[in-house]
Scaffold this motif. Structure first.
Motif, PDB file in Angstrom:
ATOM      1  N   THR A 129       0.860  -1.179   0.000  1.00  9.82           N
ATOM      2  CA  THR A 129       0.000   0.000   0.000  1.00  9.82           C
ATOM      3  C   THR A 129       0.897   1.229   0.000  1.00  9.82           C
ATOM      4  N   ARG A 130       0.673   2.117  -0.966  1.00  2.80           N
ATOM      5  CA  ARG A 130       1.533   3.296  -1.070  1.00  2.80           C
ATOM      6  C   ARG A 130       0.859   4.471  -0.359  1.00  2.80           C
ATOM      7  N   VAL A 131       1.558   5.011   0.633  1.00  2.00           N
ATOM      8  CA  VAL A 131       1.047   6.129   1.422  1.00  2.00           C
ATOM      9  C   VAL A 131       1.775   7.399   1.016  1.00  2.00           C
ATOM     10  N   HIS A 132       1.024   8.380   0.504  1.00  2.00           N
ATOM     11  CA  HIS A 132       1.577   9.687   0.130  1.00  2.00           C
ATOM     12  C   HIS A 132       1.480  10.575   1.355  1.00  2.00           C
ATOM     13  N   ASN A 133       2.583  10.723   2.070  1.00  2.00           N
ATOM     14  CA  ASN A 133       2.608  11.448   3.331  1.00  2.00           C
ATOM     15  C   ASN A 133       2.913  12.927   3.101  1.00  2.00           C
ATOM     16  N   LYS A 134       2.711  13.704   4.154  1.00  2.00           N
ATOM     17  CA  LYS A 134       3.014  15.143   4.192  1.00  2.00           C
ATOM     18  C   LYS A 134       2.097  15.968   3.305  1.00  2.00           C
ATOM     19  N   LEU A 142       1.937  19.669   3.790  1.00  2.00           N
ATOM     20  CA  LEU A 142       2.911  20.536   3.116  1.00  2.00           C
ATOM     21  C   LEU A 142       2.606  20.683   1.632  1.00  2.00           C
ATOM     22  N   SER A 143       2.097  19.625   1.013  1.00  2.00           N
ATOM     23  CA  SER A 143       1.837  19.671  -0.437  1.00  2.00           C
ATOM     24  C   SER A 143       0.504  20.315  -0.763  1.00  2.00           C
ATOM     25  N   GLY A 144      -0.417  20.365   0.196  1.00  2.00           N
ATOM     26  CA  GLY A 144      -1.731  20.931  -0.072  1.00  2.00           C
ATOM     27  C   GLY A 144      -2.703  19.962  -0.701  1.00  2.00           C
ATOM     28  N   THR A 145      -2.320  18.713  -0.862  1.00  2.00           N
ATOM     29  CA  THR A 145      -3.203  17.704  -1.442  1.00  2.00           C
ATOM     30  C   THR A 145      -4.264  17.304  -0.433  1.00  2.00           C
ATOM     31  N   ALA A 146      -5.456  17.003  -0.919  1.00  2.00           N
ATOM     32  CA  ALA A 146      -6.535  16.583  -0.030  1.00  2.00           C
ATOM     33  C   ALA A 146      -6.367  15.115   0.349  1.00  2.00           C
ATOM     34  N   ALA A 147      -6.811  14.777   1.543  1.00  2.00           N
ATOM     35  CA  ALA A 147      -6.790  13.373   1.960  1.00  2.00           C
ATOM     36  C   ALA A 147      -7.696  12.560   1.051  1.00  2.00           C
ATOM     37  N   ALA A 148      -7.202  11.404   0.617  1.00  2.00           N
ATOM     38  CA  ALA A 148      -7.975  10.589  -0.330  1.00  2.00           C
ATOM     39  C   ALA A 148      -7.414   9.179  -0.369  1.00  2.00           C
ATOM     40  N   ILE A 149      -8.206   8.296  -0.941  1.00  2.00           N
ATOM     41  CA  ILE A 149      -7.773   6.921  -1.180  1.00  2.00           C
ATOM     42  C   ILE A 149      -8.200   6.535  -2.586  1.00  2.00           C
ATOM     43  N   ASP A 171      -3.320  -1.544 -10.043  1.00  2.00           N
ATOM     44  CA  ASP A 171      -1.909  -1.460  -9.672  1.00  2.00           C
ATOM     45  C   ASP A 171      -1.717  -1.448  -8.157  1.00  2.00           C
ATOM     46  N   GLY A 172      -2.807  -1.288  -7.386  1.00  2.00           N
ATOM     47  CA  GLY A 172      -2.696  -1.255  -5.939  1.00  2.00           C
ATOM     48  C   GLY A 172      -3.506  -0.119  -5.347  1.00  2.00           C
ATOM     49  N   THR A 173      -3.224   0.202  -4.102  1.00  2.00           N
ATOM     50  CA  THR A 173      -3.953   1.246  -3.384  1.00  2.00           C
ATOM     51  C   THR A 173      -3.014   2.376  -3.001  1.00  2.00           C
ATOM     52  N   ASP A 174      -3.445   3.608  -3.275  1.00  2.00           N
ATOM     53  CA  ASP A 174      -2.711   4.810  -2.875  1.00  2.00           C
ATOM     54  C   ASP A 174      -3.556   5.587  -1.885  1.00  2.00           C
ATOM     55  N   ILE A 175      -2.913   6.046  -0.804  1.00  2.00           N
ATOM     56  CA  ILE A 175      -3.609   6.821   0.223  1.00  2.00           C
ATOM     57  C   ILE A 175      -2.828   8.104   0.468  1.00  2.00           C
ATOM     58  N   TRP A 176      -3.541   9.240   0.435  1.00  2.00           N
ATOM     59  CA  TRP A 176      -2.919  10.525   0.711  1.00  2.00           C
ATOM     60  C   TRP A 176      -3.287  10.942   2.125  1.00  2.00           C
ATOM     61  N   LEU A 177      -2.274  11.197   2.953  1.00  2.00           N
ATOM     62  CA  LEU A 177      -2.525  11.546   4.345  1.00  2.00           C
ATOM     63  C   LEU A 177      -1.388  12.384   4.897  1.00  2.00           C
ATOM     64  N   SER A 178      -1.585  12.820   6.139  1.00  2.00           N
ATOM     65  CA  SER A 178      -0.536  13.535   6.869  1.00  2.00           C
ATOM     66  C   SER A 178      -0.367  12.878   8.229  1.00  2.00           C
ATOM     67  N   ALA A 179       0.785  12.272   8.438  1.00  2.00           N
ATOM     68  CA  ALA A 179       1.060  11.682   9.751  1.00  2.00           C
ATOM     69  C   ALA A 179       1.208  12.765  10.804  1.00  2.00           C
ATOM     70  N   GLN A 180       1.550  13.975  10.375  1.00  2.00           N
ATOM     71  CA  GLN A 180       1.747  15.078  11.301  1.00  2.00           C
ATOM     72  C   GLN A 180       0.421  15.614  11.826  1.00  2.00           C
ATOM     73  N   SER A 181      -0.521  15.878  10.922  1.00  2.00           N
ATOM     74  CA  SER A 181      -1.807  16.461  11.325  1.00  2.00           C
ATOM     75  C   SER A 181      -2.874  15.419  11.597  1.00  2.00           C
ATOM     76  N   GLY A 182      -2.691  14.229  11.079  1.00  2.00           N
ATOM     77  CA  GLY A 182      -3.676  13.174  11.252  1.00  2.00           C
ATOM     78  C   GLY A 182      -4.695  13.092  10.141  1.00  2.00           C
ATOM     79  N   ALA A 183      -4.656  14.018   9.211  1.00  2.00           N
ATOM     80  CA  ALA A 183      -5.605  13.992   8.099  1.00  2.00           C
ATOM     81  C   ALA A 183      -5.390  12.731   7.261  1.00  2.00           C
ATOM     82  N   GLY A 184      -6.466  12.017   6.998  1.00  2.00           N
ATOM     83  CA  GLY A 184      -6.387  10.822   6.163  1.00  2.00           C
ATOM     84  C   GLY A 184      -5.994   9.554   6.880  1.00  2.00           C
ATOM     85  N   LEU A 185      -5.639   9.641   8.178  1.00  2.00           N
ATOM     86  CA  LEU A 185      -5.236   8.430   8.911  1.00  2.00           C
ATOM     87  C   LEU A 185      -6.388   7.437   9.015  1.00  2.00           C
ATOM     88  N   SER A 186      -7.617   7.947   9.141  1.00  2.00           N
ATOM     89  CA  SER A 186      -8.771   7.055   9.230  1.00  2.00           C
ATOM     90  C   SER A 186      -8.935   6.243   7.949  1.00  2.00           C
TER      91      SER A 186
END
Length: 459
Positions: A336-341, A344-351, A356-371
């Motif tokens: 599973t590919r996790v697009h972190n930070k 900083l990039s301004g990308t919205a949390a998404a899955i 080809d697999g699963t991509d998840i956009w999140l921020s480990a710092q703010s918690g956005a997208g962790l759910s």
């Protein structure tokens, strides 16, 4: 699977170590009732009735007072006469009472010996006996429910249904072999055997999937976090754990060794492994960190590939991050590919899931997208839809089911290729034996010793 009745009587403290309001001493065996009479001074015990009594040592001195319960065999947990003494939960009192029982003819029980006697006396099968230990050790609500379903016979029933289907088919095939000239017994060429094999295959696949889910809830999922240095791997570990477990700095290569953490995510036990950043390096310490990272990746149930979303450019694949000369993980390892930070990039949390697999956009710092990641992990092992069909299972169960599936495939190949009834019958016999290992219909003393030795004393 009945065994010869034991001639000795066993005794053990059945409550957890430490002080408590109530402590229980349990006896099982032919002398249990006689020992209870000695330790209480009572002549008569009414079955399944709580008797108030003084507890005495072998010399008649009073140790405590409490309740004594008598469960006559075969209508008891072990199938033998069982006595339970409920006294005050002092470790000293319990130990003195155990010593008194042994002085009157009992012996200390081995780990799991009560459950083993229940198994040998056909009071429960092997999957139910193992479920007792699984229920005690369960680390989540879901795992406890699964263990209770196995203890109630859910796993055993599904295996028993499979065994019955295989048995009926064996009889059918054996008839084809023994009576080849009978006009009304022209079996192999009419498609009946193939249809029954297909039905068994469907049943077996469903049981294997339920067992796999149950095993994951019992044993947990090994999740390895990998990626380039400073992608936020340790930050993701801390975010999933809910506290600072790994050191996080802006310096590349801060994590050089393997860090492990066990957590629960929505009832799923996760064995998380944080690894050193993957890159070429002349530093021998960092090289060793990369080597250890690859060892962990090779045994992972799933790899979380962390990439820095703020760095821009096309996100890398795991194979592209491996240093020169490092072998890739085994084929089929889920990634599973996790697009972190994204903070900083301004990308919205998404899955996003593709072929080809699963991509998840999140921020480990703010918690956005962790759910999104937590739900993905639960769903990726089939637990999002798990319910009453799941049950507690162990690695040995999965191994037996895998071997059963292999023999079933061999039987279907023999039928389709040559129509060799003798070979089909032999594969069915092996298949039935593998299923019998699960419930204990086919078992060795070594296997029983290994299983019951992991139990608590007193169970």
């Amino acid at each position: 699977m009945a065994g010869a009745p034991p001639e000795d009587t066993i005794a053990a403290i059945a409550t957890a170590t430490g002080r408590g309001g109530i402590g229980i001493l349990r006896l099982s065996g032919p002398a249990a009732l006689a020992i209870a009479r000695q330790l209480t001074g009572r002549d008569r015990f009414r079955p399944r009735y709580a008797h108030r009594a003084d507890f005495l040592d072998a010399g008649g001195a009073r140790l405590d007072d409490g309740l004594a319960l008598y469960f006559p065999g075969p209508h008891s947990f072990t199938g033998e006469d069982v006595i339970e003494f409920n006294c005050h939960g002092s470790p000293v009192v319990l130990d003195l009472l155990l010593q008194a029982a042994c002085a009157c003819g009992a012996r200390p029980a081995q780990p799991g010996e009560f459950s083993r006697r229940a198994f040998l006396n056909d009071k429960l099968d092997l999957t139910q006996a193992e479920a007792i230990a699984d229920l005690i050790e369960s680390a989540s609500v879901e795992a406890a429910r699964n263990a209770l379903r196995s203890l109630s016979g859910a796993f055993s029933k599904r295996v028993h249904d499979l065994v019955e289907a295989v048995t009926r088919l064996r009889v059918y095939v054996e008839a084809a072999i023994d009576f080849p000239d009978e006009e009304d017994v022209d079996f192999l060429a009419e498609g009946e055997v193939g249809a029954r094999l297909a039905g068994i295959a469907t049943q077996l696949a469903a049981v294997r999937e339920s067992a796999r889910q149950g095993s994951l809830l019992r044993e947990g999922l090994k999740l390895v976090i990998a990626g380039r240095p400073n992608a936020g791997k340790s930050s993701l570990l801390n975010a999933l754990a809910g506290e600072e477990r790994a050191i996080v700095t802006a310096i590349e290569g801060t994590t050089r060794d393997v860090l492990r953490e066990d957590i629960l995510v929505h009832g799923l036990p996760l064995h998380i492994v944080d690894t050193a950043g993957l890159r070429d390096s002349d530093d021998p310490v960092e090289q060793e960190g990369v080597r250890r990272a690859m060892v962990e990746i090779a045994s992972a149930d799933r790899v979380i590939l962390v990439v820095d979303d703020s760095a821009g450019g096309a996100p890398p694949r795991l194979a592209n991050l491996l240093p020169a000369g490092v072998a890739p993980p085994p084929p089929g390892t889920p990634v599973t590919r996790v697009h972190n930070k994204i903070d900083l990039s301004g990308t919205a949390a998404a899955i996003e899931s593709t072929a080809d697999g699963t991509d998840i956009w999140l921020s480990a710092q703010s918690g956005a997208g962790l759910s999104l990641l937590r739900e993905h992990l639960r769903g990726s092992v089939g637990l999002a839809s798990a319910g009453e069909s799941t049950f507690s299972a162990r690695r040995r169960h999965l191994d037996a089911l895998d071997r059963a599936a292999a023999h079933l495939d061999d039987a279907r190949t023999q039928l389709d290729g040559s129509g060799a009834g003798e070979l089909v019958a032999e594969d069915l016999r092996y298949l039935q034996g593998c299923l019998g290992e699960i419930t204990g219909r086919v078992s060795s003393d070594d296997l029983l010793g290994e299983i019951f030795s992991s139990f608590c004393i007193g169970k």
